[in-house]
Structure formats: C-alpha cells, structure tokens
Design a protein around this motif. Structure first.
Motif, PDB file in Angstrom:
ATOM      1  N   ALA A  28      -5.122  -3.099 -14.720  1.00 40.18           N
ATOM      2  CA  ALA A  28      -4.462  -4.296 -15.237  1.00 40.18           C
ATOM      3  C   ALA A  28      -2.951  -4.104 -15.346  1.00 40.18           C
ATOM      4  O   ALA A  28      -2.196  -5.076 -15.324  1.00 40.18           O
ATOM      5  CB  ALA A  28      -5.045  -4.665 -16.600  1.00 40.18           C
ATOM      6  N   ALA A  29      -2.519  -2.844 -15.448  1.00 43.08           N
ATOM      7  CA  ALA A  29      -1.091  -2.528 -15.524  1.00 43.08           C
ATOM      8  C   ALA A  29      -0.511  -2.287 -14.125  1.00 43.08           C
ATOM      9  O   ALA A  29       0.523  -1.650 -13.989  1.00 43.08           O
ATOM     10  CB  ALA A  29      -0.870  -1.321 -16.425  1.00 43.08           C
ATOM     11  N   ASP A  30      -1.216  -2.765 -13.102  1.00 40.15           N
ATOM     12  CA  ASP A  30      -0.774  -2.691 -11.710  1.00 40.15           C
ATOM     13  C   ASP A  30      -0.767  -1.294 -11.105  1.00 40.15           C
ATOM     14  O   ASP A  30       0.047  -0.991 -10.229  1.00 40.15           O
ATOM     15  CB  ASP A  30       0.604  -3.338 -11.521  1.00 40.15           C
ATOM     16  CG  ASP A  30       0.547  -4.845 -11.663  1.00 40.15           C
ATOM     17  OD1 ASP A  30      -0.523  -5.426 -11.362  1.00 40.15           O
ATOM     18  OD2 ASP A  30       1.558  -5.441 -12.068  1.00 40.15           O
ATOM     19  N   ALA A  31      -1.652  -0.427 -11.546  1.00 40.13           N
ATOM     20  CA  ALA A  31      -1.771   0.898 -10.924  1.00 40.13           C
ATOM     21  C   ALA A  31      -2.177   0.741  -9.462  1.00 40.13           C
ATOM     22  O   ALA A  31      -2.875  -0.203  -9.097  1.00 40.13           O
ATOM     23  CB  ALA A  31      -2.821   1.730 -11.662  1.00 40.13           C
ATOM     24  N   ASP A  32      -1.713   1.662  -8.634  1.00 42.04           N
ATOM     25  CA  ASP A  32      -2.125   1.666  -7.239  1.00 42.04           C
ATOM     26  C   ASP A  32      -3.615   1.948  -7.153  1.00 42.04           C
ATOM     27  O   ASP A  32      -4.152   2.752  -7.920  1.00 42.04           O
ATOM     28  CB  ASP A  32      -1.369   2.737  -6.453  1.00 42.04           C
ATOM     29  CG  ASP A  32       0.084   2.363  -6.228  1.00 42.04           C
ATOM     30  OD1 ASP A  32       0.400   1.162  -6.202  1.00 42.04           O
ATOM     31  OD2 ASP A  32       0.899   3.291  -6.081  1.00 42.04           O
ATOM     32  N   VAL A  33      -4.252   1.306  -6.202  1.00 40.45           N
ATOM     33  CA  VAL A  33      -5.691   1.480  -6.004  1.00 40.45           C
ATOM     34  C   VAL A  33      -5.908   2.411  -4.823  1.00 40.45           C
ATOM     35  O   VAL A  33      -5.505   2.097  -3.701  1.00 40.45           O
ATOM     36  CB  VAL A  33      -6.382   0.120  -5.746  1.00 40.45           C
ATOM     37  CG1 VAL A  33      -7.864   0.302  -5.522  1.00 40.45           C
ATOM     38  CG2 VAL A  33      -6.106  -0.840  -6.881  1.00 40.45           C
ATOM     39  N   PRO A  34      -6.506   3.586  -5.068  1.00 36.27           N
ATOM     40  CA  PRO A  34      -6.724   4.515  -3.955  1.00 36.27           C
ATOM     41  C   PRO A  34      -7.612   3.899  -2.889  1.00 36.27           C
ATOM     42  O   PRO A  34      -8.610   3.265  -3.192  1.00 36.27           O
ATOM     43  CB  PRO A  34      -7.405   5.718  -4.613  1.00 36.27           C
ATOM     44  CG  PRO A  34      -7.770   5.307  -5.978  1.00 36.27           C
ATOM     45  CD  PRO A  34      -7.061   4.038  -6.310  1.00 36.27           C
ATOM     46  N   GLY A  35      -7.209   4.061  -1.638  1.00 35.07           N
ATOM     47  CA  GLY A  35      -8.023   3.577  -0.533  1.00 35.07           C
ATOM     48  C   GLY A  35      -7.913   2.107  -0.231  1.00 35.07           C
ATOM     49  O   GLY A  35      -8.485   1.634   0.739  1.00 35.07           O
ATOM     50  N   SER A  36      -7.164   1.350  -1.035  1.00 41.82           N
ATOM     51  CA  SER A  36      -7.119  -0.102  -0.819  1.00 41.82           C
ATOM     52  C   SER A  36      -6.381  -0.464   0.463  1.00 41.82           C
ATOM     53  O   SER A  36      -6.581  -1.547   0.989  1.00 41.82           O
ATOM     54  CB  SER A  36      -6.476  -0.802  -2.016  1.00 41.82           C
ATOM     55  OG  SER A  36      -5.133  -0.403  -2.174  1.00 41.82           O
ATOM     56  N   GLN A  37      -5.562   0.428   0.981  1.00 37.95           N
ATOM     57  CA  GLN A  37      -4.835   0.158   2.215  1.00 37.95           C
ATOM     58  C   GLN A  37      -5.533   0.740   3.437  1.00 37.95           C
ATOM     59  O   GLN A  37      -5.140   0.457   4.549  1.00 37.95           O
ATOM     60  CB  GLN A  37      -3.415   0.729   2.118  1.00 37.95           C
ATOM     61  CG  GLN A  37      -2.626   0.224   0.933  1.00 37.95           C
ATOM     62  CD  GLN A  37      -2.472  -1.283   0.927  1.00 37.95           C
ATOM     63  OE1 GLN A  37      -2.266  -1.901   1.964  1.00 37.95           O
ATOM     64  NE2 GLN A  37      -2.601  -1.894  -0.240  1.00 37.95           N
ATOM     65  N   GLY A  38      -6.541   1.566   3.212  1.00 39.40           N
ATOM     66  CA  GLY A  38      -7.178   2.262   4.327  1.00 39.40           C
ATOM     67  C   GLY A  38      -8.334   1.533   4.966  1.00 39.40           C
ATOM     68  O   GLY A  38      -9.017   2.085   5.809  1.00 39.40           O
TER      69      GLY A  38
END
Length: 94
Positions: A28-38
């Motif tokens: 919710a604090a806009d952390a990067d999501v691992p694997g979301s770009q892969g």
C-alpha cells in the motif's frame, strides 16, 4: 510467483514453501513488486483471502495483473498443503 501479503510475524510462523513476502502495508506504500515486470503471474495469499483481495485491487490500480488464493493459507493448510516456518520446519497459520 506466490506472494504472501501478511505481516512479518505471521509469515515467520508459517508460509507456503517458496512464497515471497511482501506485506500489504508495504504494498500500500508503493513498494516494488518482485517479478511484476518479468511477465510472471502473481498469485497472492494471506491468512483468509481478505488481504490478498485488497492487494489484488492495489496491484490492478498499478496495472499489475494478479490473482488471489481464495480461502488463503488457512484453507491451504486444511487441504494438507505444506506450511513452513522461518527455519523450514512445519509451520502454523496465525
């Protein structure tokens, strides 16, 4: 990719083997999501399915597709699927 969105104490007590940990509060604090770009599919899990649904909505707002595990880790464990603690031993769902 299985992403556990519960808080740290819950994750340490028991999680699905191989699940990555990213609490909903950080998401919710806009952390990067691992694997979301892969191009990998994101599967979200929490204790009961409520927080994972919230996380799926947050990710959808960011343009990231995901699905949640209905019934969460509680149902996962009830189905006899493995739950491990932070040390790799049998874990519990709290």
């Amino acid at each position: 990719m299985l992403l556990d969105v519960r808080e740290a104490d819950e994750y340490r007590a028991g999680h699905a083997p191989g699940a990555l940990h990213l609490p909903l509060s950080r998401l919710a604090a806009d952390a990067d999501v691992p694997g979301s770009q892969g191009g990998r599919s994101l599967v979200l899990i929490c204790r009961s399915g409520s927080r994972s649904q919230d996380a799926a909505r947050l990710l959808a707002d960011r343009g990231v597709a995901s699905v949640d595990v209905i019934g969460g880790l509680r149902d996962w464990a009830e189905q006899g699927l493995p739950v491990r603690d932070a040390h790799g031993r049998a874990g519990v769902v709290i």
